[in-house]
Design an enzyme around this catalytic site. Structure first.
Site, PDB file in Angstrom:
ATOM      1  N   TYR A 110      17.071 -16.467 -17.185  1.00 54.78           N
ATOM      2  CA  TYR A 110      17.467 -15.835 -15.934  1.00 54.78           C
ATOM      3  C   TYR A 110      17.059 -14.370 -15.952  1.00 54.78           C
ATOM      4  CZ  TYR A 110      19.529 -15.848 -11.398  1.00 54.78           C
ATOM      5  OH  TYR A 110      19.677 -15.777 -10.043  1.00 54.78           O
ATOM      6  N   ARG A 163      14.841 -13.178  -0.325  1.00 50.45           N
ATOM      7  CA  ARG A 163      15.313 -11.962  -0.993  1.00 50.45           C
ATOM      8  C   ARG A 163      15.580 -12.294  -2.464  1.00 50.45           C
ATOM      9  NH1 ARG A 163      19.297  -8.941  -3.314  1.00 50.45           N
ATOM     10  NH2 ARG A 163      19.975 -11.018  -3.921  1.00 50.45           N
ATOM     11  N   LYS A 181      19.615 -20.924 -12.155  1.00 44.29           N
ATOM     12  CA  LYS A 181      21.062 -20.927 -11.938  1.00 44.29           C
ATOM     13  C   LYS A 181      21.677 -22.241 -12.424  1.00 44.29           C
ATOM     14  CE  LYS A 181      22.361 -16.971 -10.225  1.00 44.29           C
ATOM     15  NZ  LYS A 181      22.722 -16.619  -8.866  1.00 44.29           N
ATOM     16  N   GLU A 252      21.660 -19.119  -2.141  1.00 45.88           N
ATOM     17  CA  GLU A 252      21.145 -18.196  -3.148  1.00 45.88           C
ATOM     18  C   GLU A 252      19.945 -17.404  -2.616  1.00 45.88           C
ATOM     19  OE1 GLU A 252      21.321 -16.302  -6.685  1.00 45.88           O
ATOM     20  OE2 GLU A 252      22.628 -17.992  -6.184  1.00 45.88           O
ATOM     21  N   ASP A 253      20.018 -16.086  -2.703  1.00 44.06           N
ATOM     22  CA  ASP A 253      18.898 -15.185  -2.402  1.00 44.06           C
ATOM     23  C   ASP A 253      18.367 -15.338  -0.977  1.00 44.06           C
ATOM     24  OD1 ASP A 253      19.201 -14.077  -4.840  1.00 44.06           O
ATOM     25  OD2 ASP A 253      17.357 -14.826  -5.720  1.00 44.06           O
ATOM     26  N   ASP A 275      26.351 -16.990  -3.778  1.00 44.80           N
ATOM     27  CA  ASP A 275      26.560 -16.283  -5.041  1.00 44.80           C
ATOM     28  C   ASP A 275      26.261 -14.801  -4.919  1.00 44.80           C
ATOM     29  OD1 ASP A 275      27.166 -16.198  -7.863  1.00 44.80           O
ATOM     30  OD2 ASP A 275      25.030 -15.876  -8.172  1.00 44.80           O
ATOM     31  N   ASP A 276      25.262 -14.425  -4.110  1.00 46.84           N
ATOM     32  CA  ASP A 276      24.934 -13.010  -3.947  1.00 46.84           C
ATOM     33  C   ASP A 276      26.068 -12.260  -3.246  1.00 46.84           C
ATOM     34  OD1 ASP A 276      22.136 -13.265  -4.909  1.00 46.84           O
ATOM     35  OD2 ASP A 276      21.952 -14.521  -3.131  1.00 46.84           O
ATOM     36  N   ASN A 425      19.148  -5.652 -10.037  1.00 42.77           N
ATOM     37  CA  ASN A 425      18.283  -6.198 -11.057  1.00 42.77           C
ATOM     38  C   ASN A 425      17.068  -6.831 -10.387  1.00 42.77           C
ATOM     39  OD1 ASN A 425      18.981  -9.057 -10.435  1.00 42.77           O
ATOM     40  ND2 ASN A 425      20.969  -8.540 -11.321  1.00 42.77           N
TER      41      ASN A 425
END
Length: 569
Positions: A110, A163, A181, A252-253, A275-276, A425
Site C-alpha cells: 500500500y 483522486r 485495500k 475509495e478515491d 474510507d477517504d 500521502n
C-alpha cells in the site's frame, strides 16, 4: 455471521477440505494452490506428480523463501510486482507472508509504493483481477458481477480512479488501490479473500498522458460526468444488491464532490462507507483522542485547525463535531473549536464561494471579527494561526510543504505542545516532514503523519512517529459490519471505531510521542475495532447479528493463512 459456502467454510475455519479440481487446474487456482507444500498423499490424490519438484516444503519454509526473494529486490516497485505475482499464484502464502511481515510490507503493498504502481499500472500489470465496469456495461452490470470468481461476495472496494491518493486522475491504474485495500483487509484482520472483490468503475480519464499512451489498458475516452455518470453508479449499487444482497460497499478515491455526494446518497440505502471520508476521519479523531489523553486536557480545551477542506477534511470535521457533542460540548463551543482552511483561505461566513459541505463549518462573522481576521489575513495560514491560536494542526491538502517553517513556528509560539498531523500521502506530497516539525518546535510537537516515517532523534531523545494510517480502522470497520450483518454503517459506528483505536494506544507508545499503535499490533487493533463497531451496530438496531456471540463470531471470522489437508471429491 452467516456461514460461508462450501468449500470456503472449511478453508476459512482451518478444517480439512474436500475439493473437486486436480492437476494443473488446481495449481492455477490461487485460493487452493499450495505450491511445493502439497504432501505426497495429496500429490497422489490430485494428479500432481511430475508437476512439482520432489521436496515437500511447509509454509514456514515457503515464507522464508519468499522473503528472500523480496530482499533481493532493491526497488520498491519491483517488490510490489513480486508480491502481486505471489498473490496471483498462491493466495494463502501471500497472506501469510503479509500477515507475518506487516510492518515491513505495508509500505510495499500500500502507501507509498502503491502510488507508483497506480502511475505505472498499464506497464506492470501481469494478471488482471476483480471487476472492470465501463460505460459500455451500464445495462449489464449484474452479469459482469456474476462473471467474477466468487458466489458469496460480502465486501467490495470500488473506485472511479479520479483522486488516487494525492496523485489525481490515474484512470485504470487506480485499480491497484482496491486490490491493495482488500489485501490489507485480509492481512490485518483475516477477512477471507473469497468474500471480497475489487471493482474499478472505469469511466474514462481526463489525464492526457494516459490517453496518449498506446499501451494504456483502460477505457480510452474523456471521463464520464453528469447524469450518465450518476446513472452508472446507481446501476452499480442496484446490481451489487441484486447479486449479493447486503454486500458492504467501500467507496475509495472518488474526487471531493462525488465522494461526499455518493456517500450521502447511498449510506442509508445500502451498507456502505467512504474510507477517504470516514476511515480517515476515524483515524484522525483517534489520534486526537490519544493526544488529549497524553496532554491531560479535554477535547473542549483545544482548537483544531483543518487545512484542506476536500472529502477528507470535511469527513474529519463531521466526525470531530460528533465526538465533541458526545463529550458534552455545546454547538457554540464546537463552532469555536473547529476551523477549516481551504485553497482560498479561511472557511468563514463572509465568503460567497463556499459549497454546502463547507458552509456547514463556516466560522461566523462575529468570531472572525473578534479574532481580527479580515482581508488578506484570512488567506494567509500563518496569520490565521496567529489570530486563532490553534493547538492542533491537521493537513489534508495533497501539497508538499504547506506546513513550512513559518506555519510551524507560529503554532509553537502559541502552544506549549502543538499537535501537528501532516496527513497527505504518498510521502512526496506530505505537508511537512517530522524531523522539520520537531526541529522548528524544539522537540515539543506531537507529530503523526499519513505516510510512514522513521523515528526522529533530537538531543538524545527519540520521537516515534505514529502513522495515521487508515489501515488501523477500515479492516476492523469492515469486519465488524460483516460479522454483525450490518444493514447500515452509521457515524456512531465510525466514532466507535475511533474510540477503540485511541484506547489501543499504550502508555509506552504515548510516552515516546506516538499517537498510534505499532503496525505490529494491527491484528489485535482490528479485532478491538471490529468488536466496537459490531456492538454499536447491534445495539443501535442496524444489524442482524447477536451481541451475545459477537466476540466469538469476530474471532471465528479472523482467518489465519495456513494450509489445510485436502481430500478429493
Amino acid at each position: 455471521m452467516r456461514p460461508l459456502q462450501p468449500p470456503f467454510d472449511d478453508l476459512a475455519a482451518g478444517r480439512p477440505t474436500t475439493i473437486d479440481i486436480a492437476g494443473a487446474t488446481l495449481l492455477s487456482n490461487r485460493l487452493f494452490n499450495k505450491d511445493t507444500a502439497f504432501t505426497l498423499e495429496e500429490r497422489d490424490a490430485f494428479e500432481l506428480h511430475g508437476l512439482l519438484p520432489d521436496h515437500v516444503m511447509d509454509i514456514e519454509a515457503q515464507v522464508q523463501l519468499e522473503m528472500e526473494h523480496l530482499h533481493r529486490k532493491t526497488d520498491p516497485l519491483e517488490r510490489y510486482i513480486g508480491m502481486a505475482a505471489l498473490q496471483d499464484r498462491n493466495a494463502t502464502l501471500f497472506y501469510r507472508v503479509l500477515a507475518e511481515n506487516l510492518e515491513e510490507l505495508l509500505p510495499i503493498v500500500y502507501t507509498p509504493t502503491v502510488g507508483l504502481a497506480c502511475q505505472s499500472y498499464s506497464h506492470i500489470v501481469r494478471r488482471t483481477r476483480g471487476a472492470w465496469i465501463t460505460p459500455r456495461d451500464c445495462d449489464r452490470i449484474p452479469d459482469v458481477l456474476r462473471h467474477t470468481p466468487y458466489e458469496d461476495v460480502r465486501l467490495i472496494v470500488v473506485t472511479d480512479n479520479e483522486r488516487i491518493l494525492g496523485l489525481g486522475d490515474l484512470g485504470a491504474g487506480g485499480m491497484a488501490i482496491p486490490i491493495g485495500k482488500l489485501a490489507l483487509y485480509t492481512g490485518a484482520c483475516g477477512i477471507y479473500p473469497g468474500l471480497t472483490l475489487p471493482v474499478s468503475l472505469d469511466v474514462g480519464t481526463d489525464n492526457p498522458t494516459l490517453l496518449e499512451d498506446p499501451l494504456y489498458i483502460g477505457y480510452r475516452a474523456p471521463r464520464l460526468r453528469g447524469a450518465e455518470y450518476d446513472a452508472l453508479v446507481d446501476r452499480f449499487v442496484d446490481a451489487v444488491q441484486e447479486v449479493w444482497p447486503g454486500c458492504i460497499i467501500q467507496w475509495e478515491d472518488f474526487k471531493h464532490h462525488n465522494a461526499l455526494r455518493i456517500l450521502d446518497r447511498y449510506r442509508d440505502r445500502v451498507p456502505s462507507f467512504n474510507d477517504d471520508v470516514q476511515g480517515t476521519s476515524a483515524v484522525v479523531v483517534a489520534g486526537m483522542l490519544a493526544a488529549v489523553r497524553l496532554l491531560g486536557r479535554p477535547l473542549a480545551a483545544h482548537r483544531i485547525l483543518l487545512v484542506g477542506a476536500g472529502a477528507a477534511g470535511i469527513g474529519i470535521a463531521r466526525l470531530l463535531r460528533a465526538a465533541m457533542r458526545e463529550e458534552g460540548m455545546t454547538d457554540d463551543e464546537v463552532v469555536r473549536s473547529l476551523v477549516l482552511v481551504d485553497s482560498r483561505g479561511l472557511v468563514h461566513a463572509g465568503r460567497t464561494d463556499l459549497d454546502p459541505t463547507k458552509i456547514d463549518f463556516a466560522l461566523p462573522s462575529e468570531l472572525t471579527q473578534a479574532c481580527g481576521i479580515d482581508g488578506e489575513k484570512a488567506t494567509d495560514l500563518v496569520r490565521i494561526i496567529e489570530c486563532l491560536e490553534p493547538t492542533v494542526l491537521v493537513g489534508t491538502t495533497g501539497t508538499a510543504g504547506t506546513f513550512h517553517e513559518g506555519v510551524i513556528r507560529a503554532m509553537a509560539d502559541r502552544c506549549e505542545r502543538p499537535v501537528v498531523m501532516p496527513l497527505s500521502n504518498p510521502t512526496a506530497v506530505t505537508e511537512a516532514r517530522p524531523e522539520d516539525v520537531l526541529g522548528w518546535t524544539d522537540g515539543r510537537a506531537l507529530v503523526a503523519t499519513g505516510s510512514p516515517f522513521a523515528p526522529v532523534t533530537r538531543g538524545g531523545e527519540t520521537h516515534e512517529i505514529g502513522q495515521a494510517n487508515n489501515v488501523f480502522v477500515f479492516p476492523g470497520l469492515g469486519l465488524g459490519a460483516i460479522v454483525a450483518e450490518a444493514t447500515r454503517i452509521t457515524d456512531a459506528m465510525v466514532l466507535a471505531a475511533a474510540r477503540a483505536l485511541a484506547a489501543a494506544v499504550t502508555p509506552e507508545r504515548l510516552g515516546c510521542g506516538a499517537l498510534y499503535p505499532s503496525v505490529r499490533d494491527l491484528r489485535a487493533v482490528s479485532r478491538a475495532v471490529a468488536i466496537a463497531v459490531g456492538r454499536e451496530a447491534i445495539e443501535s438496531g442496524h444489524a442482524r447479528g447477536s451481541l451475545e456471540t459477537l466476540e466469538a463470531d469476530v474471532d471465528a471470522a479472523m482467518w489465519w493463512p495456513h494450509y489445510v489437508p485436502y481430500a478429493r471429491r
